[in-house]
Design a protein around this motif. Structure first.
Motif, PDB file in Angstrom:
ATOM      1  N   VAL A 122      58.364 -28.331-127.927  1.00  0.00           N
ATOM      2  CA  VAL A 122      57.151 -28.761-128.623  1.00  0.00           C
ATOM      3  C   VAL A 122      56.389 -27.488-128.966  1.00  0.00           C
ATOM      4  O   VAL A 122      55.831 -26.836-128.092  1.00  0.00           O
ATOM      5  CB  VAL A 122      56.275 -29.642-127.702  1.00  0.00           C
ATOM      6  CG1 VAL A 122      54.981 -30.036-128.402  1.00  0.00           C
ATOM      7  CG2 VAL A 122      57.026 -30.878-127.232  1.00  0.00           C
ATOM      8  N   SER A 123      56.385 -27.088-130.235  1.00  0.00           N
ATOM      9  CA  SER A 123      55.823 -25.772-130.538  1.00  0.00           C
ATOM     10  C   SER A 123      54.301 -25.754-130.557  1.00  0.00           C
ATOM     11  O   SER A 123      53.695 -24.697-130.419  1.00  0.00           O
ATOM     12  CB  SER A 123      56.388 -25.230-131.849  1.00  0.00           C
ATOM     13  OG  SER A 123      56.105 -26.119-132.885  1.00  0.00           O
ATOM     14  N   ASP A 124      53.667 -26.879-130.704  1.00  0.00           N
ATOM     15  CA  ASP A 124      52.209 -26.875-130.675  1.00  0.00           C
ATOM     16  C   ASP A 124      51.696 -27.759-129.533  1.00  0.00           C
ATOM     17  O   ASP A 124      51.395 -27.278-128.459  1.00  0.00           O
ATOM     18  CB  ASP A 124      51.667 -27.310-132.043  1.00  0.00           C
ATOM     19  CG  ASP A 124      50.178 -27.119-132.172  1.00  0.00           C
ATOM     20  OD1 ASP A 124      49.542 -26.758-131.168  1.00  0.00           O
ATOM     21  OD2 ASP A 124      49.629 -27.359-133.264  1.00  0.00           O
ATOM     22  N   ILE A 141      62.602 -28.352-122.749  1.00  0.00           N
ATOM     23  CA  ILE A 141      62.715 -27.055-122.081  1.00  0.00           C
ATOM     24  C   ILE A 141      61.424 -26.250-122.151  1.00  0.00           C
ATOM     25  O   ILE A 141      61.001 -25.668-121.178  1.00  0.00           O
ATOM     26  CB  ILE A 141      63.897 -26.270-122.674  1.00  0.00           C
ATOM     27  CG1 ILE A 141      65.183 -27.020-122.292  1.00  0.00           C
ATOM     28  CG2 ILE A 141      63.927 -24.834-122.149  1.00  0.00           C
ATOM     29  CD1 ILE A 141      66.440 -26.364-122.682  1.00  0.00           C
ATOM     30  N   TRP A 142      60.830 -26.212-123.306  1.00  0.00           N
ATOM     31  CA  TRP A 142      59.532 -25.534-123.369  1.00  0.00           C
ATOM     32  C   TRP A 142      58.566 -26.252-124.303  1.00  0.00           C
ATOM     33  O   TRP A 142      58.977 -26.989-125.199  1.00  0.00           O
ATOM     34  CB  TRP A 142      59.669 -24.058-123.724  1.00  0.00           C
ATOM     35  CG  TRP A 142      60.158 -23.763-125.116  1.00  0.00           C
ATOM     36  CD1 TRP A 142      61.450 -23.517-125.471  1.00  0.00           C
ATOM     37  CD2 TRP A 142      59.383 -23.687-126.327  1.00  0.00           C
ATOM     38  NE1 TRP A 142      61.521 -23.299-126.822  1.00  0.00           N
ATOM     39  CE2 TRP A 142      60.274 -23.380-127.373  1.00  0.00           C
ATOM     40  CE3 TRP A 142      58.028 -23.838-126.612  1.00  0.00           C
ATOM     41  CZ2 TRP A 142      59.858 -23.234-128.696  1.00  0.00           C
ATOM     42  CZ3 TRP A 142      57.601 -23.690-127.944  1.00  0.00           C
ATOM     43  CH2 TRP A 142      58.519 -23.385-128.959  1.00  0.00           C
ATOM     44  N   ALA A 143      57.306 -26.023-124.067  1.00  0.00           N
ATOM     45  CA  ALA A 143      56.260 -26.640-124.873  1.00  0.00           C
ATOM     46  C   ALA A 143      55.059 -25.721-124.867  1.00  0.00           C
ATOM     47  O   ALA A 143      55.012 -24.757-124.107  1.00  0.00           O
ATOM     48  CB  ALA A 143      55.894 -28.010-124.307  1.00  0.00           C
ATOM     49  N   THR A 144      54.105 -25.991-125.741  1.00  0.00           N
ATOM     50  CA  THR A 144      52.863 -25.220-125.710  1.00  0.00           C
ATOM     51  C   THR A 144      51.863 -26.030-124.905  1.00  0.00           C
ATOM     52  O   THR A 144      51.834 -25.914-123.701  1.00  0.00           O
ATOM     53  CB  THR A 144      52.418 -24.858-127.134  1.00  0.00           C
ATOM     54  OG1 THR A 144      53.467 -24.058-127.711  1.00  0.00           O
ATOM     55  CG2 THR A 144      51.157 -24.033-127.132  1.00  0.00           C
ATOM     56  N   ASN A 145      51.087 -26.869-125.515  1.00  0.00           N
ATOM     57  CA  ASN A 145      50.123 -27.680-124.771  1.00  0.00           C
ATOM     58  C   ASN A 145      50.658 -29.082-124.516  1.00  0.00           C
ATOM     59  O   ASN A 145      51.214 -29.707-125.411  1.00  0.00           O
ATOM     60  CB  ASN A 145      48.823 -27.805-125.568  1.00  0.00           C
ATOM     61  CG  ASN A 145      47.895 -26.645-125.356  1.00  0.00           C
ATOM     62  OD1 ASN A 145      47.860 -26.066-124.265  1.00  0.00           O
ATOM     63  ND2 ASN A 145      47.123 -26.306-126.373  1.00  0.00           N
ATOM     64  N   GLU A 201      60.983 -25.695-118.419  1.00  0.00           N
ATOM     65  CA  GLU A 201      61.010 -24.362-117.807  1.00  0.00           C
ATOM     66  C   GLU A 201      59.728 -23.578-118.019  1.00  0.00           C
ATOM     67  O   GLU A 201      59.316 -22.812-117.162  1.00  0.00           O
ATOM     68  CB  GLU A 201      62.180 -23.542-118.366  1.00  0.00           C
ATOM     69  CG  GLU A 201      63.525 -23.994-117.830  1.00  0.00           C
ATOM     70  CD  GLU A 201      64.688 -23.264-118.482  1.00  0.00           C
ATOM     71  OE1 GLU A 201      64.497 -22.140-118.984  1.00  0.00           O
ATOM     72  OE2 GLU A 201      65.786 -23.846-118.496  1.00  0.00           O
ATOM     73  N   SER A 202      59.141 -23.704-119.217  1.00  0.00           N
ATOM     74  CA  SER A 202      57.923 -22.926-119.432  1.00  0.00           C
ATOM     75  C   SER A 202      56.975 -23.596-120.401  1.00  0.00           C
ATOM     76  O   SER A 202      57.378 -24.387-121.262  1.00  0.00           O
ATOM     77  CB  SER A 202      58.274 -21.526-119.930  1.00  0.00           C
ATOM     78  OG  SER A 202      58.747 -21.606-121.249  1.00  0.00           O
ATOM     79  N   LEU A 203      55.724 -23.291-120.203  1.00  0.00           N
ATOM     80  CA  LEU A 203      54.671 -23.780-121.079  1.00  0.00           C
ATOM     81  C   LEU A 203      53.922 -22.571-121.584  1.00  0.00           C
ATOM     82  O   LEU A 203      53.480 -21.746-120.789  1.00  0.00           O
ATOM     83  CB  LEU A 203      53.697 -24.646-120.279  1.00  0.00           C
ATOM     84  CG  LEU A 203      54.120 -26.080-119.986  1.00  0.00           C
ATOM     85  CD1 LEU A 203      53.191 -26.697-118.970  1.00  0.00           C
ATOM     86  CD2 LEU A 203      54.085 -26.891-121.260  1.00  0.00           C
ATOM     87  N   ASN A 204      53.769 -22.461-122.902  1.00  0.00           N
ATOM     88  CA  ASN A 204      53.004 -21.335-123.442  1.00  0.00           C
ATOM     89  C   ASN A 204      51.510 -21.638-123.349  1.00  0.00           C
ATOM     90  O   ASN A 204      50.698 -20.737-123.345  1.00  0.00           O
ATOM     91  CB  ASN A 204      53.344 -21.088-124.907  1.00  0.00           C
ATOM     92  CG  ASN A 204      54.831 -20.966-125.137  1.00  0.00           C
ATOM     93  OD1 ASN A 204      55.609 -21.733-124.587  1.00  0.00           O
ATOM     94  ND2 ASN A 204      55.228 -19.997-125.939  1.00  0.00           N
ATOM     95  N   GLY A 205      51.156 -22.884-123.317  1.00  0.00           N
ATOM     96  CA  GLY A 205      49.760 -23.288-123.241  1.00  0.00           C
ATOM     97  C   GLY A 205      49.448 -23.953-121.907  1.00  0.00           C
ATOM     98  O   GLY A 205      49.825 -23.452-120.860  1.00  0.00           O
TER      99      GLY A 205
END
Ligand SMILES: *[C@@H]1O[C@H](CO)[C@@H](O)[C@H](O)[C@H]1NC(C)=O
Ligand SMILES: *[C@@H]1O[C@H](CO)[C@@H](O)[C@H](O)[C@H]1NC(C)=O
Ligand SMILES: *[C@@H]1O[C@H](CO)[C@@H](O)[C@H](O)[C@H]1NC(C)=O
Ligand SMILES: *[C@@H]1O[C@H](CO)[C@@H](O)[C@H](O)[C@H]1NC(C)=O
Ligand SMILES: *[C@@H]1O[C@H](CO)[C@@H](O)[C@H](O)[C@H]1NC(C)=O
Ligand SMILES: *[C@@H]1O[C@H](CO)[C@@H](O)[C@H](O)[C@H]1NC(C)=O
Ligand SMILES: *[C@@H]1O[C@H](CO)[C@@H](O)[C@H](O)[C@H]1NC(C)=O
Ligand SMILES: *[C@@H]1O[C@H](CO)[C@@H](O)[C@H](O)[C@H]1NC(C)=O
Ligand SMILES: *[C@@H]1O[C@H](CO)[C@@H](O)[C@H](O)[C@H]1NC(C)=O
Length: 393
Positions: free
Chosen positions: A180-182, A201-205, A220-224
């Motif tokens: 989820v890029s945003d 696997i990864w998402a922002t918010n 695995e990871s969240l950018n937000g």
């Protein structure tokens, strides 16, 4: 003559099957008002331009024959329209907006695989998403105030934003979604909603409010940020999550008694845990090493353990009704060594534990004990994200 005929006829010059292979192009939006106008577009395999269904249209609208729509498909405020369909449409390079169609009960796009945006609102009679072939590509999905039971038919691999709110009957979501890029938001839907995202696997918010269960085994990871508010689950686990780019907020999940983040090492902004009334033990952060904002935990815990923690850039606040002396005995030395850089407050046996800034009363009847910080309490850790720099002062 309908407005469609006026606008489109000169451009299309439809004369029947001769044009069956043709692509049609209109500069502006083509407005269709009835079933006949829709049928007239059947010769266009590719339709470039947007199609709007006029307000007040009562006919079922069948956009048959069109394979690709290079534009938007919009229908708003048609209280009497009951069905919309497109038997050949595979791709919409634009947004499908359906809004305020109070009688609509069927959206049948059996071949649709790809659409840039789905924006649905106020469709109280729509129970199923008739995307039989399954839409596997969509950048933005926003579905609110419908009667859908599940998201079956929308099975996307990646998305920019997905916002699913106020759908009172939706009880199951299971998607192959990988990233989820945003942002992803599920809020105020059916409280029994069971969300399973096995491949994410990864998402922002990500924000979840009033969800019944939530599984994200691969995350695995969240950018937000990750926000869990008012959910009904008794336990929550993010077994593969290693880092959170902004904040983690776990607030007012009244049944939760076990939260588990076994691999999480780093939260770049605030950690906030509050008002989870049945949470008596916080031991699900065995690897958490650093918190880039505030560490703010309050509630009914008698045990808070984060054995790997050695860096808190912001305020430290731990307030509990339970006896947390052992926990405070672990955190006080971190403050003494300046590994906790902001203000420090750690106290148990309180009548009214609260988030940072709260001035609690001690159960022994003594006076207010003095606040951890003078920072005003903003709406959760996510709201505080922008203030993280303040904690560094
Ligand atoms: C996002 O997910 C899709 C589908 O799983 C994958 O093909 C793509 O490589 C992913 N993108 C990133 C940047 O991880
Ligand atoms: C967890 O992450 C590792 C790699 O970081 C991966 O090999 C494993 O399959 C993931 N587990 C799940 C359940 O996705
Ligand atoms: C988010 O993080 C993932 C994995 O760390 C990375 O591949 C992706 O590009 C990042 N996305 C954004 C929008 O920063
Ligand atoms: C996440 O959402 C918050 C609040 O809406 C916003 O301030 C922040 O910039 C978002 N984070 C990212 C990485 O987009
Ligand atoms: C509180 O958590 C315990 C497990 O620790 C569970 O047995 C109990 O049912 C929960 N109570 C409520 C009201 O959720
Ligand atoms: C809490 O949840 C984790 C992960 O699901 C599990 O391994 C652990 O046994 C649970 N703890 C309790 C006390 O139920
Ligand atoms: C927790 O609940 C109290 C009382 O309802 C409220 O004042 C406070 O703002 C809540 N805390 C959070 C973080 O929402
Ligand atoms: C502690 O538990 C009691 C009883 O369940 C509840 O009323 C109260 O709101 C809880 N306090 C917090 C801060 O969660
Ligand atoms: C907790 O520790 C404080 C100060 O060290 C002490 O005054 C208090 O009696 C202790 N409380 C309990 C319940 O052990």
């Amino acid at each position: 003559m309908s407005s469609f005929m006026k606008i489109a006829l000169p451009a299309l010059a439809l004369t029947g099957s001769v044009y069956a292979q043709s692509s049609c192009s209109v500069s502006a939006t083509t407005t269709i008002q009835n079933a006949g106008d829709a049928t007239a577009l059947a010769g266009c395999k590719t339709f470039s331009g947007s199609i709007a269904i006029a307000t007040g249209t009562t006919d079922d609208i069948a956009l048959n024959g069109i394979k690709k729509l290079d534009g938007n498909l919009v229908s708003s405020d048609n209280a009497n329209m009951k069905r919309i369909s497109a038997d050949s449409l595979e791709e919409i390079d634009g947004t499908m907006t359906l809004d305020g169609l109070t009688r609509l009960y069927a959206v049948e796009f059996p071949k649709l695989k790809k659409v840039q945006g789905i924006k649905w609102n106020a469709l109280p009679n729509l129970q199923t998403i008739g995307f039989t072939a399954e839409v596997t590509e969509a950048d933005k999905v926003n579905i609110q105030n419908t009667a859908i039971r599940s998201l079956k038919g929308i099975n996307i691999e990646q998305v920019d934003t997905i916002f699913i709110a106020n759908n009172g009957y939706i009880n199951e979501v299971n998607m192959q979604l990988g990233n989820v890029s945003d942002s992803m938001t599920f809020a105020d839907n059916n409280e029994a909603l069971k969300i399973t995202l096995p491949n994410l696997i990864w998402a922002t918010n990500m924000t979840f409010r009033f969800v019944g269960s939530l599984e994200m085994p691969s995350l695995e990871s969240l950018n937000g940020s990750l926000g869990l508010y008012n959910n009904g689950f008794e336990s929550f686990s993010a077994p593969n999550l290693t880092s959170i780019g902004e904040a983690l907020a776990i607030v007012a999940n009244e049944k939760v008694s076990n939260i588990s983040f076994p691999l999480l090492t780093k939260i770049n902004d605030n950690l906030q845990i509050a008002n989870n009334t049945n949470l008596s033990m916080i031991d699900g952060f065995p690897k958490l090493k650093s918190v880039g904002g505030a560490f703010d935990i309050s509630g009914n815990m008698s045990d808070v353990e984060t054995p790997s923690l050695d860096s808190v850039k912001g305020t430290f606040n731990l307030q509990s009704t339970g006896n947390v002396n052992e926990s405070c005995a672990f955190y006080q030395p971190l403050k003494d060594k300046k590994l906790i850089e902001g203000k420090f407050f750690c106290k148990g046996k309180l009548v009214d534990p609260g988030q940072q800034g709260n001035k609690p009363t001690s159960q022994s009847g003594s006076d207010k004990t003095g606040a951890a910080t003078s920072l005003s309490a903003v709406n959760g850790a996510l709201g505080l994200a922008a203030m993280a720099a303040v904690f560094l002062l």
